[in-house]
Motif scaffolding. Structure first.
Motif, mmCIF file in Angstrom:
data_model
loop_
_atom_site.group_PDB
_atom_site.id
_atom_site.type_symbol
_atom_site.label_atom_id
_atom_site.label_comp_id
_atom_site.label_asym_id
_atom_site.label_seq_id
_atom_site.Cartn_x
_atom_site.Cartn_y
_atom_site.Cartn_z
ATOM 1 N N ASP A 4 0.807 -1.218 0.000
ATOM 2 C CA ASP A 4 0.000 0.000 0.000
ATOM 3 C C ASP A 4 0.839 1.266 0.000
ATOM 4 O OD1 ASP A 4 -2.777 -0.899 0.018
ATOM 5 O OD2 ASP A 4 -2.259 -1.817 1.952
ATOM 6 N N GLY A 5 2.165 1.122 -0.077
ATOM 7 C CA GLY A 5 3.037 2.288 -0.076
ATOM 8 C C GLY A 5 3.399 2.786 1.306
ATOM 9 N N VAL A 6 3.050 2.032 2.349
ATOM 10 C CA VAL A 6 3.448 2.406 3.702
ATOM 11 C C VAL A 6 4.911 2.007 3.874
ATOM 12 C CG1 VAL A 6 3.077 2.036 6.174
ATOM 13 C CG2 VAL A 6 1.117 2.101 4.605
ATOM 14 N N GLU A 7 5.722 2.960 4.323
ATOM 15 C CA GLU A 7 7.127 2.672 4.567
ATOM 16 C C GLU A 7 7.304 2.228 6.014
ATOM 17 O OE1 GLU A 7 11.087 4.838 3.190
ATOM 18 O OE2 GLU A 7 10.104 5.934 4.829
ATOM 19 N N TRP A 8 8.038 1.131 6.191
ATOM 20 C CA TRP A 8 8.324 0.559 7.506
ATOM 21 C C TRP A 8 9.824 0.660 7.759
ATOM 22 C CZ3 TRP A 8 4.378 -1.484 10.564
ATOM 23 C CH2 TRP A 8 3.140 -1.567 9.929
ATOM 24 N N GLU A 9 10.197 1.106 8.949
ATOM 25 C CA GLU A 9 11.599 1.128 9.367
ATOM 26 C C GLU A 9 11.791 0.033 10.399
ATOM 27 O OE1 GLU A 9 14.998 4.017 11.382
ATOM 28 O OE2 GLU A 9 12.909 4.665 11.377
ATOM 29 N N VAL A 10 12.780 -0.818 10.198
ATOM 30 C CA VAL A 10 13.111 -1.878 11.144
ATOM 31 C C VAL A 10 14.433 -1.496 11.792
ATOM 32 C CG1 VAL A 10 13.564 -4.335 11.429
ATOM 33 C CG2 VAL A 10 11.908 -3.562 9.695
ATOM 34 N N VAL A 11 14.447 -1.466 13.125
ATOM 35 C CA VAL A 11 15.598 -1.003 13.883
ATOM 36 C C VAL A 11 15.977 -2.060 14.929
ATOM 37 C CG1 VAL A 11 16.489 0.822 15.401
ATOM 38 C CG2 VAL A 11 14.781 1.373 13.675
ATOM 39 N N SER A 12 17.273 -2.255 15.094
ATOM 40 C CA SER A 12 17.773 -3.098 16.172
ATOM 41 C C SER A 12 18.796 -2.330 16.974
ATOM 42 C CB SER A 12 18.404 -4.382 15.620
ATOM 43 O OG SER A 12 18.915 -5.157 16.690
ATOM 44 N N TYR A 13 18.647 -2.343 18.297
ATOM 45 C CA TYR A 13 19.597 -1.689 19.182
ATOM 46 C C TYR A 13 20.467 -2.713 19.904
ATOM 47 C CZ TYR A 13 16.737 2.421 18.357
ATOM 48 O OH TYR A 13 16.066 3.446 17.758
ATOM 49 N N THR A 14 20.411 -3.976 19.464
ATOM 50 C CA THR A 14 21.231 -5.010 20.117
ATOM 51 C C THR A 14 22.501 -5.263 19.341
ATOM 52 O OG1 THR A 14 20.021 -6.763 18.954
ATOM 53 C CG2 THR A 14 19.263 -6.160 21.155
#
Length: 125
Positions: free
Chosen positions: A115-125
């Motif tokens: 649908d054009g939604v941008e997702w950011e995946v983040v890891s702080y480990t």
């Protein structure tokens, strides 16, 4: 202290979006059913927070670019423990990760859904 409980996003197919969100992030459907103006909603997440996936009971217009639209949703950020495993699941779900980056204090990448939604995946480990 304030905690973000949910965000509500209009999508073309809440049920289909709920399936890939479950596969990628291991989230569950918390609730689904009829919504405002004859629409349909699925709440997908964990016990603490969720994404409400809404579709109206009418045709959905093509979205404008979110970064140039007032009140546009620019992206949804999700923190994960194992970013490499999640990236594999993102690819398996049919999405193309982009804009990888290592930065203090973690690592990240983005992907755009159907649908054009941008997702950011983040890891702080």
């Amino acid at each position: 202290m304030a905690v973000l409980e949910h965000v509500n996003v209009t999508v073309s197919d809440p049920k289909a979006t709920a399936v890939w969100l479950g596969a990628v992030f291991d989230w569950k459907i918390r609730w689904e059913g009829d919504a405002i103006s004859g629409g349909y909603t699925a709440h997908v997440g964990d016990e603490g927070s969720y994404v409400a996936l809404y579709t109206p009971n009418r045709a959905i217009d093509n979205p404008q670019h979110s970064y140039t639209t007032r009140a546009g949703l620019n992206h949804v950020g999700v923190t994960v423990d194992d970013i490499d495993a999640v990236e594999k699941r993102v690819k398996t779900a049919g999405f193309r990760p982009h804009n990888h980056g290592n930065y203090e204090p973690g690592r990240r990448f983005y992907f755009d859904d159907h649908d054009g939604v941008e997702w950011e995946v983040v890891s702080y480990t």
